[in-house]
Every structure is written in structure tokens, then in C-alpha cells.
Motif scaffolding. Sequence first.
Motif, mmCIF file in Angstrom:
data_model
loop_
_atom_site.group_PDB
_atom_site.id
_atom_site.type_symbol
_atom_site.label_atom_id
_atom_site.label_comp_id
_atom_site.label_asym_id
_atom_site.label_seq_id
_atom_site.Cartn_x
_atom_site.Cartn_y
_atom_site.Cartn_z
ATOM 1 N N THR A 1 0.871 -1.086 0.086
ATOM 2 C CA THR A 1 0.033 -0.048 -0.061
ATOM 3 C C THR A 1 0.909 1.176 0.091
ATOM 4 O O THR A 1 0.485 2.136 -0.549
ATOM 5 C CB THR A 1 -0.981 -0.015 1.333
ATOM 6 N N GLN A 2 1.775 1.132 0.580
ATOM 7 C CA GLN A 2 2.671 2.555 0.891
ATOM 8 C C GLN A 2 3.475 2.680 -0.460
ATOM 9 O O GLN A 2 3.514 3.771 -1.164
ATOM 10 C CB GLN A 2 3.693 2.178 2.023
ATOM 11 N N GLN A 3 4.099 1.538 -1.245
ATOM 12 C CA GLN A 3 4.614 1.357 -2.315
ATOM 13 C C GLN A 3 3.654 2.019 -3.367
ATOM 14 O O GLN A 3 4.043 2.655 -4.250
ATOM 15 C CB GLN A 3 5.459 0.190 -2.672
ATOM 16 N N ARG A 4 2.727 1.329 -3.662
ATOM 17 C CA ARG A 4 1.753 1.661 -4.693
ATOM 18 C C ARG A 4 0.864 2.650 -4.865
ATOM 19 O O ARG A 4 0.272 3.002 -5.755
ATOM 20 C CB ARG A 4 1.020 0.143 -5.157
ATOM 21 N N VAL A 5 0.428 2.941 -3.545
ATOM 22 C CA VAL A 5 -0.648 3.934 -3.312
ATOM 23 C C VAL A 5 -0.314 5.338 -2.530
ATOM 24 O O VAL A 5 -0.544 6.476 -3.039
ATOM 25 C CB VAL A 5 -1.860 3.192 -2.639
ATOM 26 N N LEU A 6 0.097 5.038 -1.270
ATOM 27 C CA LEU A 6 0.481 6.196 -0.509
ATOM 28 C C LEU A 6 1.670 6.965 -0.853
ATOM 29 O O LEU A 6 1.673 8.465 -0.847
ATOM 30 C CB LEU A 6 0.695 5.794 1.002
ATOM 31 N N ALA A 7 2.821 6.304 -1.412
ATOM 32 C CA ALA A 7 3.660 7.003 -1.951
ATOM 33 C C ALA A 7 3.403 7.843 -3.294
ATOM 34 O O ALA A 7 3.905 9.013 -3.182
ATOM 35 C CB ALA A 7 5.006 6.178 -2.431
ATOM 36 N N PRO A 8 2.516 7.351 -4.081
ATOM 37 C CA PRO A 8 2.190 8.243 -5.058
ATOM 38 C C PRO A 8 1.305 9.547 -4.847
ATOM 39 O O PRO A 8 1.264 10.788 -5.118
ATOM 40 C CB PRO A 8 1.434 7.416 -6.156
ATOM 41 N N VAL A 9 0.524 9.376 -3.918
ATOM 42 C CA VAL A 9 -0.225 10.329 -3.128
ATOM 43 C C VAL A 9 0.512 11.122 -2.550
ATOM 44 O O VAL A 9 0.522 12.596 -2.872
ATOM 45 C CB VAL A 9 -1.027 9.711 -1.971
ATOM 46 N N ASP A 10 1.640 10.971 -1.608
ATOM 47 C CA ASP A 10 2.455 11.881 -1.123
ATOM 48 C C ASP A 10 3.350 12.817 -2.362
ATOM 49 O O ASP A 10 3.681 13.849 -2.085
ATOM 50 C CB ASP A 10 3.653 11.120 -0.233
#
Length: 540
Positions: free
Chosen positions: A510-519
Motif C-alpha cells: 500500500t505504501q509503495q503503490r498507493v500512499l507514496a504516489p499520493v505523497d
Amino acid sequence: MNDTPAPLFSTSGGDVAARVDGLARAVEATAGRLDAALVEEGDTVVRRAGDRLRLASDRTVVALAGATGSGKSSLFNAVAGIELSAVGVRRPTTSWAMAVAWGESGTRDLLEWMGIPERQQMSLTSPLGLVPDDTNLDGLVLLDLPDHDSTEVSHHLEVDRLVQYADVLVWVLDPQKYADAAIHERYLRPLARHAGVTMVVLNQIDKLPPEKWDGTLQDVRRLLAEDGLSGVPVIAVSALRGDGVDDFKRALVRKIRDKQAAGMRTGADVEHVAKAFEQISGDAPAIGLTDSDREQLVATLADAAGVSAVADTAEKTLVSQAVSATTWPPLRLVGRSKAPAGGDASAVRALGGDALGARVQRPAVDVAVRDVAEKASIGLTPPWVQSMRRAVVVPNHDLADVLDQAMARTGLGLDRTPAWWSVVKVVQWAVLGVTVAGLLWVLALAGAEATGSASAPTIAGVWVPVYLAVGGLVVGLVLALLTTVAAKSSASRRAHGVDDALRATIADVTQQRVLAPVDSELAAYEQARRGIAVALGRNV
């Protein structure tokens, strides 16, 4: 720690350099996110402004622009004091740009950057003691631009190009065509933001009767006010007779010595583009995601992946395996006869292999990703909302498959057999052996007693084999009960480990695929917002 990025341009440019730097950061952050044409325009302004700040900052570039027959080239020659630009019948239209510079320091590089060929350059030096201080043009680079109304398209393009490079724009009008819509609509009105570095010369004033001079100048000022250029200096001259030429030179000297023309021109360009960026990008701080939002996303994806169900299955499987391995052997045989073939082993293989991934629910994953992208976009303008979707939602159409594979690769450790199982199994078989031995001994004694030859040690009048048989049975059953309790406790701990391991895997994905792009998108927005504010001269 200081997170302020180092300036992109020399701080010698002062506030203007800081504003160019701000626009550069906004351009960098919005590339691929906002309108491509606007980003390209911003990049062009940044590169041109950056170059201008580095090149001959002590020089003031003044461009003479005007229509055919306005006497622009005559004024150019009058200011220079010698005939450098052909006029009249020898060159009815100005076909190329001419440049004359007072002093040589840094001028060659500046003119080369502007694209003025060396054959069209000239340098002059004001003779010491012969030129009054108020008309000494040292530091001036004067351009005679092609006629803006030429029928040659290349001439139009050259005017449009060089107008972007000039620090001061001087529009040469004549009494016959000063109201021509072409110069007002194509140049004066669009460049109203450069009023601070714009001058207007009404040439050929000698062609009007003196009593009409004031009225004509007032009419010129009226038209300029309609163009948004109210307050721009208007100077009446006659380049051929010399009337007003010294007044024009004095106005140029003030611009040269003020040394702010280049900065004002650059600042106006930067402000114009920065306002366009702000209109599209917005200026409100992003709300973003809270820690609770991030934790909720991981929890939602874990639910979609059935992590709790996997952990429950793991716990039940582990209890079943432990009981099967450690219970009293006769009870184990009874339980095995009731279970499906290969039940426990198959369950463990499913939990540790590809079958685990089949639990992920694709629709729930897709909805969760869209929801978090929308939540992260709250308060952003439509282009940033679309950029967030492109960065977060579009690439994650296969997120369910990625979660499948990641969970299948997670080492759950369910195929490892605890050492205490083997110890208890040995003890249970030993107890069973004692029990069986006791029973067989009792049976043998019972048969011998029928013949009157039974003989066995006793305790409290009871045969020892009876103690062995009954004791073995009791110990086996009690040990089976204790191991069942221990198995459940151990299985619960290991199931929690399974839950934690799978949730950690989901959190990483989730961090790599979703939250990192959001950030990344939110950081780009913040960089753009702050860069735009700096470009507009605001505090951030």
C-alpha cells in the motif's frame, strides 16, 4: 534541519532572482500535471530570465519597434550619432535587427544570446568630456527591430522574438499611423503588464503644425490608456531635425542608471506567467491524508484480502495439527477416521501457497484506492485532481493481483513443526505402551487366575498391572487435555503472527503503490503552490 532548497540562480539578482527561482520550482512541480502549453511557457520564461540575470546585468537593452515609415531607423541613427541603420529609399523597411552598444564589457555574449549576428553589431564609446552626463549612454544596448507591419512573415517573427528579450520597449509612432490598430492590438495591449519598462516616441513631429502637437500627444496618451498603458512616457521628437532627441536620450539615461529595467521586465514576465499558474493550480494548502486515513486504507485492503479469515483458518488448522500430533494415539485414530483425506496438510499448503491470493476481492480494492485518491484531492483544483487519479488510480488497476502475489510470497511459517509436539508424541506413545502392557498383563493374570496359578505384585491389594493400565489411560487422557489447551494457545499466538505478517505485507504494498504516489502528488502541489507564491512576491 533546514528544508529550504538552495536558490537556482545567483542571489545577486536579489528579489527578481528569487522570483525566477520560485517560478522554476513551480514549473518543475507541474510538468506533466498541468496544461502542457502553460508549463512550456513557464519554462521558456524561466530559462530566458535566468540567462538574462547571468548575462551583463549592468547592461540595459532598449528595443526600438515601429511600423514602416515611422522613422524608427532615423531615431536609431540620431541616438547613435552616426548612420548605422539604412533609412529612406535605401531600405524602405527594416529587414533585420541592428544593435549598437555603448561600451563592450559583456555585450558580445549578451547579443549572441539574443541571436543578433556579429555583422549586425556595433560598439561605441561616449567621448570623455564631450558628452553631457545626462546624455551619456554608457551601458546602453540599443536595438533597431524589423518593421512590425512588414509583409515578410520572418520580420514579424523576429520582432516577436526580440521583444521578449528587451529590457525596455520603445514604440516609435508617427503622426499619420499612431492610431493603427495593428500595433495596439498585436503589441501594445498584450504587453500592458510591461508599462513600467515601456516608452512611446511620437516621431516626425515636425510634420505637424506646432499648434497641433499638444492635441496629438493627448490623443496618443488616450489610446495608450485604453491599451492599459496609462502613465507611460510619451516623448515628441523629430529624428531628422533633432527636436526632442536629447530628451529621449535623457529618458534612456535614467533607465540605464536606475539599473532596474531588466529586473522589472523579468519580474513582469514572471508575474504574468505565475498568475496564470495560480489560476489553474490554486493557492490553498492541501489538506492531504491523516494518519488515521492511511491506517484505514491498510485496514480496508486487509479486509478485502481476507486477512482475518486467513488468520482464523490458520489458527484452526494449527490446533487441529497440534491435537492430531500430540493427543493420545487411540483418540488420534478416531479423529483421523472422521476427517477428510489430507485435511490438515492441504489446509497448511493452501495457507502458505498460491491459494492464499484468491481471497483478495478486486472490487473492494478498487473502491478503496479511488476513495483515498479522492480524499487526498480535497481542496485541490481540477487539474491536480486529475493528476492524482492518473498517479494513483490508473496504475493500480492490478493492485488486487499485486496483493495476491505479495501475500503468497509472505513466509507464514505454518509448515514448521514445534519441537514440543515431538516430545509429547513420544511421551503419549510411551504412556500408551504402559497402558497396553498393563491391560495385557491384567488379561494374562485373569486367564491364569482361572487355572489357579495367577501371581502378580500388588499395591494395597490391587495388582500393579491394573495401576499401569488405569494410570496409563488417565495420564494419556489428561496429557491429551493439557496439550489441547497448549495447542490452542500456541495456535492463537501463531495466528496473530500470520495476521501481523500479512498486514505488514499489505502495508508495504500500500505504501509503495498507493500512499507514496499520493505523497508525491501532494508534495508536487505544495512545491508548485510555494513556488507560485514566491514568483508573485508573497511570503510563504
